[in-house]
Design an enzyme around this catalytic site. Structure first.
Site, PDB file in Angstrom:
ATOM      1  N   GLU A  45       0.846  -1.201   0.000  1.00 27.23           N
ATOM      2  CA  GLU A  45       0.000   0.000   0.000  1.00 27.23           C
ATOM      3  C   GLU A  45       0.882   1.253   0.000  1.00 27.23           C
ATOM      4  OE1 GLU A  45      -3.547   1.834   2.870  1.00 27.23           O
ATOM      5  OE2 GLU A  45      -2.002   0.531   3.731  1.00 27.23           O
ATOM      6  N   LYS A 111      -9.672   2.501  -2.196  1.00 22.07           N
ATOM      7  CA  LYS A 111      -9.850   1.871  -0.890  1.00 22.07           C
ATOM      8  C   LYS A 111     -11.221   2.194  -0.309  1.00 22.07           C
ATOM      9  CE  LYS A 111      -7.338   1.464   3.541  1.00 22.07           C
ATOM     10  NZ  LYS A 111      -6.171   2.009   4.287  1.00 22.07           N
ATOM     11  N   CYS A 145      -5.398  -2.938   2.753  1.00 21.04           N
ATOM     12  CA  CYS A 145      -5.121  -2.829   4.192  1.00 21.04           C
ATOM     13  C   CYS A 145      -6.361  -2.952   5.084  1.00 21.04           C
ATOM     14  CB  CYS A 145      -4.368  -1.518   4.460  1.00 21.04           C
ATOM     15  SG  CYS A 145      -3.390  -1.554   5.999  1.00 21.04           S
TER      16      CYS A 145
END
Length: 259
Positions: A45, A111, A145
């Site tokens: 990331e 995300k 994540c």
């Protein structure tokens, strides 16, 4: 042409704080180590900056420069490259993952779950759409994540074979990372790949790696804690045969996810 096997490389490394040029140079050097049959390279990331909450410290043009760099490297090594970066788009910043193929195809995912504990929700706009890509006969679903903590967003509706998480996941909570990666593989009956960074960032947080690949039964295929490139071969027949024998996905509950 569809493949039965997919050869992947997981690049686990420290990141240079808010320095896209230096990070790109670092990864370019690492790419020289890749075997010729590598189909997919996965980076952590925010691989050009580290997990920064001050993206304005970096020139906004670095986003496009990084895409151009990914395209060049993908073509050079005849592989696909994926990872997320801070990206400025129409007045907003996104933690945006790019999947770049050697033929010039570029796909993106924003995300969904921004990390509120670090104030990511105040800096980056959340995504709303899933991205499932067909690549060399495999269906690949990339996430980022904090998405790992939310199983509904990762739910397999029998529409993917490989679940991938790229991350900057800190050492104090690494047990959750290990546990949830394995759980996502088992509950979704898919390969689950996690690529984390290592080293320290400028905020003083330590990252201990633990990049890993799990198969659809939760068996760990590769794992590492230190700076390295991990290699794994994913086999589509293993997924199809396991799902054919253990029809757990057919027994899943039906529901609709609303934003």
């Amino acid at each position: 042409m569809d493949n039965v096997e997919l050869n992947i490389a997981l690049v686990q490394t420290p990141l240079i704080w808010e320095s896209p040029k230096e990070n790109r140079a670092k990864f370019s050097k690492k790419f020289k180590e890749l075997p010729q049959n590598t189909d997919l390279v996965i980076l952590p990331e925010m691989f050009i900056t580290g997990f920064t909450m001050t993206p304005d410290n970096v020139d906004r043009e670095e986003g496009q420069k990084t895409i151009d760099w990914m395209l060049k490297e993908a073509k050079t090594y005849d592989t696909a490259i994926m990872g997320s970066i801070p990206f400025y788009d129409n007045g907003d910043f996104y933690n945006r993952l790019f999947f770049v193929e050697a033929n010039g195809t570029v796909s993106q995912y924003d995300k969904r779950h921004t990390f509120t504990l670090a104030g990511e929700d105040k800096v980056y706009t959340s995504g709303t759409e899933r991205l499932i890509m067909g690549y060399k006969g495999f269906r690949v679903y990339p996430l980022i994540c904090y998405d790992l903590r939310f199983p509904v967003w990762a739910r397999n509706n029998d529409d993917y074979d490989v679940l991938v998480y790229v991350a900057n996941w800190p050492k104090p909570r690494i047990l959750a990372w290990d546990t949830l990666l394995k759980a996502r593989a088992i509950e979704n009956m898919s390969y689950c790949v996690g690529v984390n960074r290592c080293g320290f960032d400028n905020a003083g947080y330590e990252y201990s790696g633990h990049s890993a690949v799990y198969d659809c039964l939760g068996e760990q295929i590769v794992f590492a804690e230190t700076e390295t490139i991990l290699y794994a071969t994913l086999n589509k027949n293993h997924v199809s045969k396991t799902r054919g024998k253990l029809k757990f996905l057919q027994d899943r509950d039906g529901f609709t996810l609303k934003s």
